[in-house]
Design an enzyme around this catalytic site. Structure first.
Site, PDB file in Angstrom:
ATOM      1  CB  ALA A 114      -0.962  -0.039   1.178  1.00  0.00           C
ATOM      2  CB  SER A 115       0.505   4.481   1.774  1.00  0.00           C
ATOM      3  OG  SER A 115      -0.735   4.802   1.191  1.00  0.00           O
ATOM      4  CB  ILE A 116       5.259   1.038   2.389  1.00  0.00           C
ATOM      5  CG1 ILE A 116       4.706   0.897   3.809  1.00  0.00           C
ATOM      6  CG2 ILE A 116       6.778   0.942   2.438  1.00  0.00           C
ATOM      7  CD1 ILE A 116       5.034  -0.429   4.477  1.00  0.00           C
TER       8      ILE A 116
END
Length: 556
Positions: A165-167
């Protein structure tokens, strides 16, 4: 079968009758026992034949014939026959990989970390969860709990691949930083210099500029998944009021303490009045309910986008929600625009440029998520329906947001990435004591810029911190003696359809003496990935990191 047994028996008796029989008869007589009768050899031969017959029959039923049995040596004492293969004791099965020798030093921290992991898994009902921990650049613990695939009962393991995801935003920041270091990208000029397809913007009739630096720290004013500007602004105003309420209460309580001479009754009356006034303000300004991200239709897009420029059409013509630089508004679409900037500044397709970076960082299992390729150890992703039953998530295509939330990875790859960032952050401190150190993937001054909190930002997963450049950062702080000490760390969390994640870096607190005879990276890195959405993992990761930091601090 009868003929086969007879032939084997006759052959054994005939060939062994002299050498073997004579030796046994002589030994029998030397022992002072009664002489053997004339039928002893035949009886022995029959017994041997039956034994060989059983052995031979077992071999015929197996996958391959059994090797021939050598005749026993009369001078050697009898030996116990080895167990057949099916009777050999089996090693206890474990889903974990072999424990590295250096991880035994952290046995207490591993036990504590496993307990913390079980707790969060049980609390949210996650099907599977995987953790990885490294200390001073060495992986000391990785383990999977639960299932990567519930239907086929495939257990989670350190090699399990999940959505991060947002990593992905932190990975994209490396590409931007490399281009900036090479002089190919200016962070402070309007984005139209690189991507003229993105239209110039106005806010309340005034022409404004959106820059790469503002995009990185979510200060551009570009929307997230919520399209209703009114709802977003009301929510921001409500949060600001709550924060101001907390500040006012704190200041007024301090003032009351300073006065000190007032009666308790007056103090209680003042506190009650403050609470009543603030509650009335909150009721009057409470915003209308805003959908969470997982209720937004754009999160479930199934359309395939060929490149980042094409993805811009989803949001490029929408108005800015805030004046650039004035307020923090987390936006994955802002990183879609950053991917287009990376393409134009580098001259490569975004995914090709990122694969080069992954190769340099030795992140060999990190790839963009696509449905068609066979990706070994890829997990399935789950959610609970309205009846609280576990179900598979719907198919989604993340090609519109590779840069902001579209990559797959493992905990091991994320540890490598975290250590590469930590090395670059610290290597400048060690250069004076060890000139032979290799340079970091990013320069120390670049990492210092990336991990420096930016004004007017927020860190939703830890209210003590601020957003920096594609990382959330909590700074070192201690207000009172012998009380809570806030450690400096950097992290980023992720939430996608059927997935949650966190990568946390806890640097060692270094001083001039601590640098001697040591090498970077110095600190603890924790990565956790989970195949269930809406699972807050940052607090668990921080607790695990502090447990390992405690063990490393207690060692000589």
């Amino acid at each position: 079968m009868y003929r086969l047994l007879s032939a084997v028996t006759n052959r054994a008796v005939t060939q062994g009758s002299c050498a073997w029989g004579c030796g046994r008869r002589a030994a029998h007589q030397r022992a002072g026992l009664p002489p053997l009768g004339p039928g002893w050899a035949g009886g022995l031969g029959l017994g041997l034949g039956l034994a060989l017959g059983v052995k031979l029959a077992g071999g015929l039923r197996g996958a391959s014939p059994a090797p021939p049995t050598a005749a026993p040596d009369p001078e050697m004492p009898p030996q116990a026959e080895p167990l057949p293969p099916q009777e050999q004791p089996l090693a206890q099965w474990s889903p974990q990989t072999p424990t590295p020798p250096h991880s035994r030093r952290f046995a207490r921290a591993i036990d504590r970390g496993r307990d913390l992991l079980h707790r969060i898994k049980d609390e949210v009902g996650a099907p599977g969860i995987v953790v990885g921990v490294s200390v001073d650049g060495k992986e000391v613990w990785s383990e999977g709990l639960g299932y990567a695939d519930v239907e086929n009962r495939v257990p989670c393991k350190p090699e399990t691949v999940m959505r991060i995801a947002s990593i992905s935003k932190s990975l994209t920041m490396v590409a931007i930083a490399k281009l900036w270091e090479a002089g190919k990208l200016d962070l402070d000029i309007p984005v139209q210099h690189y991507v003229p397809e993105f239209p110039e913007k106005e806010y309340e009739g005034e022409k404004v500029s959106v820059t790469t630096r503002l995009l990185i720290s979510h200060l551009s004013g570009i929307r997230h998944y919520e399209k209703d500007m009114k709802k977003v602004k009301e929510e921001k105003a409500y949060k600001a009021l709550k924060m101001m309420k907390g500040t006012m209460e704190s200041d007024q309580e301090k003032e009351l303490k300073v006065k000190g001479g007032k009666s308790n009754e007056k103090n209680d009356f003042a506190k009650a009045k403050i609470e009543h006034d603030n509650e009335a303000k909150g009721r009057n300004s409470k915003p209308c309910k805003k959908k969470n991200d997982f209720e937004q239709g754009e999160l479930y897009l199934k359309e395939k986008f060929e490149n980042s420029i094409e993805s811009l059409r989803l949001f490029k013509n929408d108005p800015l929600f805030f004046k650039p630089g004035s307020q923090f508004l987390y936006s994955t679409f802002g990183y879609t625009l950053l991917a287009a900037i990376v393409e134009r500044a580098s001259g490569y397709k975004y995914l090709d440029y990122m694969q080069k970076i992954f190769h340099d960082l030795d992140m060999l299992t990190t790839v963009q998520e696509e449905n068609e390729p066979v990706i070994y150890n890829r997990a399935r992703f789950y959610v609970y329906n309205k009846k609280r039953r576990l179900v598979n998530t719907p198919y989604v295509d993340n090609s519109y947001k590779w840069a902001g939330g579209g990559f797959l990875s493992t905990v091991g790859d994320l540890l490598k990435f975290g250590n590469a960032m930590l090395y670059g952050y610290q290597v400048g401190l060690f250069k004076n004591s060890n000139e032979n150190l290799l340079p970091g993937y990013l320069k120390p001054e670049t990492m210092l810029m990336i991990w420096t909190p930016v004004p007017n930002t927020e860190m939703s997963w830890d209210k003590e911190g601020k957003y920096a450049m594609a990382w959330g950062v909590v700074e070192k702080k201690q207000t009172y003696g012998s009380c809570r000490k806030q450690r400096h760390y950097a992290s980023h969390t992720g939430g996608a359809v059927g997935a949650s994640s966190v990568l946390l870096v806890l640097p060692e607190e270094l001083d001039a003496e601590a640098i001697n005879n040591k090498f970077p990276p110095r600190g603890t890195v924790v990565s956790i990935i989970c195949n269930m959405q809406s699972v807050g993992l940052n607090n668990t990761a921080l607790k695990i990191a502090l447990e390992f930091d405690k063990d490393r601090s207690d060692m000589p």
